[in-house]
Every structure is written in C-alpha cells, then in structure tokens.
Design an enzyme around this catalytic site. Sequence first.
Site, mmCIF file in Angstrom:
data_model
loop_
_atom_site.group_PDB
_atom_site.id
_atom_site.type_symbol
_atom_site.label_atom_id
_atom_site.label_comp_id
_atom_site.label_asym_id
_atom_site.label_seq_id
_atom_site.Cartn_x
_atom_site.Cartn_y
_atom_site.Cartn_z
ATOM 1 N N LYS A 288 0.623 -1.194 -0.194
ATOM 2 C CA LYS A 288 0.022 -0.038 0.079
ATOM 3 C C LYS A 288 0.832 1.223 0.062
ATOM 4 O O LYS A 288 1.642 1.591 0.917
ATOM 5 C CB LYS A 288 -0.861 0.178 1.281
ATOM 6 N N GLY B 262 6.803 4.627 8.602
ATOM 7 C CA GLY B 262 5.771 5.716 8.784
ATOM 8 C C GLY B 262 6.082 6.043 10.021
ATOM 9 O O GLY B 262 7.117 5.763 10.813
ATOM 10 N N SER B 263 4.900 6.636 10.692
ATOM 11 C CA SER B 263 4.994 7.302 11.965
ATOM 12 C C SER B 263 5.091 6.432 13.118
ATOM 13 O O SER B 263 4.672 5.336 12.811
ATOM 14 C CB SER B 263 4.068 8.300 12.150
ATOM 15 N N THR B 264 5.449 6.726 14.224
ATOM 16 C CA THR B 264 5.533 5.856 15.513
ATOM 17 C C THR B 264 4.138 5.620 16.017
ATOM 18 O O THR B 264 3.839 4.497 16.199
ATOM 19 C CB THR B 264 6.508 6.506 16.477
ATOM 20 N N GLY C 121 2.841 2.989 13.625
ATOM 21 C CA GLY C 121 3.527 1.858 13.837
ATOM 22 C C GLY C 121 2.780 0.963 14.880
ATOM 23 O O GLY C 121 2.833 -0.235 15.144
ATOM 24 N N CYS D 167 13.378 10.646 7.711
ATOM 25 C CA CYS D 167 13.340 10.184 9.041
ATOM 26 C C CYS D 167 14.483 10.370 9.476
ATOM 27 O O CYS D 167 14.621 10.281 10.910
ATOM 28 C CB CYS D 167 12.773 8.483 8.895
HETATM 29 P P1 NAD Z 1 2.078 7.596 8.480
HETATM 30 O O1 NAD Z 1 2.254 6.951 9.669
HETATM 31 O O2 NAD Z 1 0.809 8.530 8.783
HETATM 32 O O3 NAD Z 1 1.779 6.938 7.207
HETATM 33 C C1 NAD Z 1 2.439 5.850 6.885
HETATM 34 C C2 NAD Z 1 1.718 4.931 6.120
HETATM 35 O O4 NAD Z 1 0.938 4.437 6.728
HETATM 36 C C3 NAD Z 1 0.783 5.666 4.762
HETATM 37 O O5 NAD Z 1 0.703 4.719 3.951
HETATM 38 C C4 NAD Z 1 -0.522 5.545 5.605
HETATM 39 O O6 NAD Z 1 -1.476 5.425 4.697
HETATM 40 C C5 NAD Z 1 -0.677 4.389 6.449
HETATM 41 N N1 NAD Z 1 -1.371 4.313 7.358
HETATM 42 C C6 NAD Z 1 -1.917 5.315 8.311
HETATM 43 N N2 NAD Z 1 -2.678 4.625 9.273
HETATM 44 C C7 NAD Z 1 -2.646 3.324 9.324
HETATM 45 C C8 NAD Z 1 -3.305 2.365 9.989
HETATM 46 N N3 NAD Z 1 -3.972 2.454 11.107
HETATM 47 N N4 NAD Z 1 -2.813 0.954 9.657
HETATM 48 C C9 NAD Z 1 -1.834 0.789 8.497
HETATM 49 N N5 NAD Z 1 -1.382 1.785 7.937
HETATM 50 C C10 NAD Z 1 -1.679 3.012 8.141
HETATM 51 O O7 NAD Z 1 3.313 8.422 8.354
HETATM 52 P P2 NAD Z 1 3.591 9.496 7.244
HETATM 53 O O8 NAD Z 1 3.090 10.773 7.663
HETATM 54 O O9 NAD Z 1 3.058 8.967 5.887
HETATM 55 O O10 NAD Z 1 5.218 9.335 6.965
HETATM 56 C C11 NAD Z 1 5.946 10.410 7.876
HETATM 57 C C12 NAD Z 1 6.276 9.280 9.058
HETATM 58 O O11 NAD Z 1 7.262 8.363 8.538
HETATM 59 C C13 NAD Z 1 7.542 10.072 9.932
HETATM 60 O O12 NAD Z 1 7.193 9.857 11.144
HETATM 61 C C14 NAD Z 1 8.720 9.593 9.495
HETATM 62 O O13 NAD Z 1 9.795 9.635 10.387
HETATM 63 C C15 NAD Z 1 8.538 8.177 9.289
HETATM 64 N N6 NAD Z 1 9.566 7.489 8.323
HETATM 65 C C16 NAD Z 1 10.301 6.378 8.701
HETATM 66 C C17 NAD Z 1 11.313 5.964 8.201
HETATM 67 C C18 NAD Z 1 12.361 4.887 8.540
HETATM 68 O O14 NAD Z 1 12.755 4.201 7.703
HETATM 69 N N7 NAD Z 1 12.415 4.663 9.804
HETATM 70 C C19 NAD Z 1 11.401 6.395 6.478
HETATM 71 C C20 NAD Z 1 10.553 7.499 6.160
HETATM 72 C C21 NAD Z 1 9.392 8.121 6.915
#
Ligand code: NAD
Length: 502
Positions: A186, A239-241, A244, A295
């Site tokens: 996704k 994605g975000s913590t 996660g 990130c």
């Molecule tokens: P986000 O967590 O909002 O979304 C990430 C993805 O998760 C998107 O595709 C979103 O649609 C999906 N998502 C949202 N809610 C969900 C749920 N309940 N269940 C499953 N999937 C869901 O993050 P974002 O705003 O898209 O990205 C920014 C964040 O990602 C920042 O916190 C950044 O630090 C982190 N990030 C981490 C890394 C790493 O490798 N550690 C790399 C890039 C970004």
Amino acid sequence: MIAKTQKLGTTDYQAFCQLYIDGQFVDAESKATLASINPYDHSVLTEFAMGDKADVDKAVHAAQKAFPAWSGLPAADRGKILLKLADLIEQNAQELATIESLDTGHPLRDSLGIDVPRTAATFRYFGGMADKFQGEQIPVEAGFLNFTYREPVGVVGQVVPWNFPLMFTSWKMAPALAAGNCIVLKPSELTPLTTLKIAHLMTQAGLPKGVVNIIPGYGHSVGQYLAEHSGVAKIAFTGSTGTGRKIVQASAGNLKKVQLELGGKGANIVFADANLKASVNGSAWSIFHNQGQACIAGSRLLLHHTIADAFLDEFVKLAKSIRLGNPLALTTEMGPLTSSHHRDRIFQYVDIGLAEGGKILYGGTVPEDPELSKGYFIKPTVMEATSASQRIAQEEIFGPFVTVLRFNDDEEALHIANSTEYGLGGGLWTNQLQRAHKFAKDLKSGMVWINCYKRVNPGSPFGGVGLSGYGREMGFDAMREYTQVKSVWVNVDAQIPPYYVR
Ligand code: NAD
C-alpha cells in the site's frame, strides 16, 4: 474508470493509475478514486483508484496463488527479473523522476540524481543477492548433519509513507522478492504514482502475475486491514511511530512477523575541532534535503559553545541562499512540502517553539516570491531552543526545521543526543579519532555518520532502536527479515542409545 489525467511528455497517467492486482491494472471494487495533487501549484495531476478491504482480499488471494511458483523458482531466475527491472528503471529514469517530482515536490535534481539511481541500485543489489543468500551447516554432535533452510515467509504486506515513495518501494519490495515472497503493497494515499509506474515496469521485466500487487488506499482501511489480514504472514511498515503502534496491535490476530521503520529526531553534533565548511554544508544537507521530510534528518543541531556563533553565521547564510522553486527546474534546491496539511503542522511547531522561548534565527514563514504562493512552501527554518526538553527538541517535526542546542563538553553532548525516545540516525563532526569512536559506540541510534550525514547504500543495514522501530532494511539483514529459518536434523550414522530399554 479514471476520470482526469494529464499527459506530460511520455507520461500518460491513465495507463497505470489503477490498482495493480494479479498482473492487471483494475478499478477498485467500489469504483472510488482520489485526486493526486501537485504540491507546487495545487493542481490535480490525475485521479487514481482507491482500494478498500474487498480489493485487499483479491490482492492477498492473487499473492497466495502466485507464491508456490515464485518461491519455487530457482533463486537466480528471481534475481534475473530484478536485474532486468533495475535496467528498465534506468531506461525510464527521466519519466520516473518527473512523476516523483510532480507527485511529491522533490526537486528534479534529487529525483533524478538520487531517488531513481538508488531505486535501480536497490533492485540490482537484491537481484544479485537472490542466489547468494543461503542457509548454514551447524557443527553438532557426531553422526548428525544439522543444516538450515532460509525459507520465504509467504505473502507480505508492505505499507510505505509519502516522503520517498519511489525509493521506499524498492527498499521494501527488492529483498522480499529476492527471498521468494509475494507482496501486497500500500503506497501513501498522497503519493502513489511512481509505485504504480514501477508495477508497469515489473510487467515488462517479466514478473509473473500475482507476485506483486499494489493497492493505493487510506491507512485506516487498506493499511489497517493488511496488518490484520490472516492471509498475510508479515507486515513491513515505514511511517510514523503512532501508526507503528496500531500496526503492532492489528497484527496480533495471526501473530504475523512485524518490521517497523519509524520516526526519528536525529542529533547532528558539531565539535569545536570540526572542519567548519564541511560541517556547515553537511548539516544543512542533513536537514534541508527533501524539505526535511526524512526520518533520518539531522533535525537537532548540537553545537559546541565555543564555535556555535561562528557556525550559525555560516549556517544561516547558507540556509538563506537555498534556492526554493518549481521542483521541475533543475536549479531548484528545495521544493514545496508534500501536502498543505503537513505544512500547517510545521507552522504549529514554529508557534510551539516560540511559545516555549525558542528564538527564530531564520525562516518560519512562507517565501515572499509570488511565483511560489500556490505551493506548500516554507523557508528553511532555524530555531534555537533554550533546553533539550522543549517540544521542538523532542518531537519529530519532519520538515525543513532544525532545532539548535548548545553544549559545553562531550558528556553533555552525549546526554542531549540520547535524550529523546527515538534512535534512528545521528551524526558527528570531529577530527578526533577516539571521540568519534566513543560516540559511534555510545549513541543510542541504529545508524551513525562521522564527518558525513544521511549516507545510505543497499548493502548497509538501515533501521532504528527505541521508538524508531525494529528490524533492518538493506543488506543481508533485510534478507534475514524476509525469511524464516528451518533447522533440519539428519541422522547420518549416529548411534542413539534407546531411551526405553525393554
Ligand atoms: P503515517 O504513519 O501517517 O503513514 C505511513 C503509511 O501508513 C501511509 O501509507 C498511511 O496511509 C499508512 N497508515 C496510516 N494509518 C494506518 C493504519 N492504522 N494502519 C496501517 N497503515 C496506516 O506516516 P507519514 O506521515 O506518511 O510519514 C511520515 C512518518 O514516516 C514520519 O514519522 C517519518 O519519520 C516516518 N518515516 C520513517 C522512515 C524509516 O525508515 N524509519 C522512513 C521514512 C519515514
């Protein structure tokens, strides 16, 4: 059917703006679509199909059907397909980079010079890795042969964010495919276009149908359902913590394997003996590249008090000179943020920082240039905090916003660096060998850069500790993440005394 499309050069979005299931581009069951917005001028680039649970079920089914043949294929043959895909990515570099820049706001200079080459390099690295990753033979008791298989996990769900959609598609898919898994991925609802374009190229590379399926959709529906799905054996998430945590909870039903690459609050430490020019330039790159939407960004700039003023003079001068502009212009060094919602969030942190006593050294506002008024721009922002416990020094802002902190000695620098709950990447600038090694060992962080920042390579493990997640992308570690170990015991000529003596 996708309603609005825009042709740009060779790019006809309509050709790939649907869900990709079982080797076909198809509409969503619900026929829902969403507009993809160009963050530079707020125009609609195209509409794309938005999946939901019924589409995830179809995709998981297709992946399950494809799994026996794909995992049974000689590893070298899987590798050949990934190598071919890497070549196709290079041949389509201009188009992929242009789509990425339009969809995300990345300056073309970066999409073309960094994102596309890294994407090709990742597929090529894991294409080569496919037939080199192997089990082991373990020296056990006499008379027995003990060895391990590294078996693919099965169907893996992958969820990626919007900040590096093209590159993260390769980071997630390449090791999973090399190891023999099938995928349902996704992309972010904000930036699905290059991931779908990769699916287009995968078909050309000869990837069998069903091995990769792509379902653009919302996180709370498609992402959440993938994490819950009993047909999915592993979920890999970037994605975000906060998200996660939801993934971990959702995965509990069938106890699926979980891999999490989460947020960060990178400490970038400049010592008194650092090379001023290199550290100013590297520190600016660490936070302003990709508009700070990384990130691993060096979002906390820790300066030794004796050089802080001189360093900041140069750093602010450089920040002021960064060329903001149309992402498609090759002279542009900083584009717009990817969404207006995200820019609003960064402005909130400007207010939070000021309310807590922070001092703006530059930025914190939109650029004056009327040409940029429709885009989601914010000037490179430098704010000095009064303490390491302030919110701007603790929370991930994820934009071109750097929090400056001063320290008096090494002990204090280490204390500040390790004072957040994140632990992804951190950097230091020093010419003292012992100090460099001590910090490399003592920083609470998955990655450390010395006299450089944000270096990544497909062979080098990438991932964090603490609230930055667990598991590693890249290298042999990624192959371990996408396989499970089976231990096999063979009685070659062991004399096993009977346990039950009758
Ligand atoms: P986000 O967590 O909002 O979304 C990430 C993805 O998760 C998107 O595709 C979103 O649609 C999906 N998502 C949202 N809610 C969900 C749920 N309940 N269940 C499953 N999937 C869901 O993050 P974002 O705003 O898209 O990205 C920014 C964040 O990602 C920042 O916190 C950044 O630090 C982190 N990030 C981490 C890394 C790493 O490798 N550690 C790399 C890039 C970004």
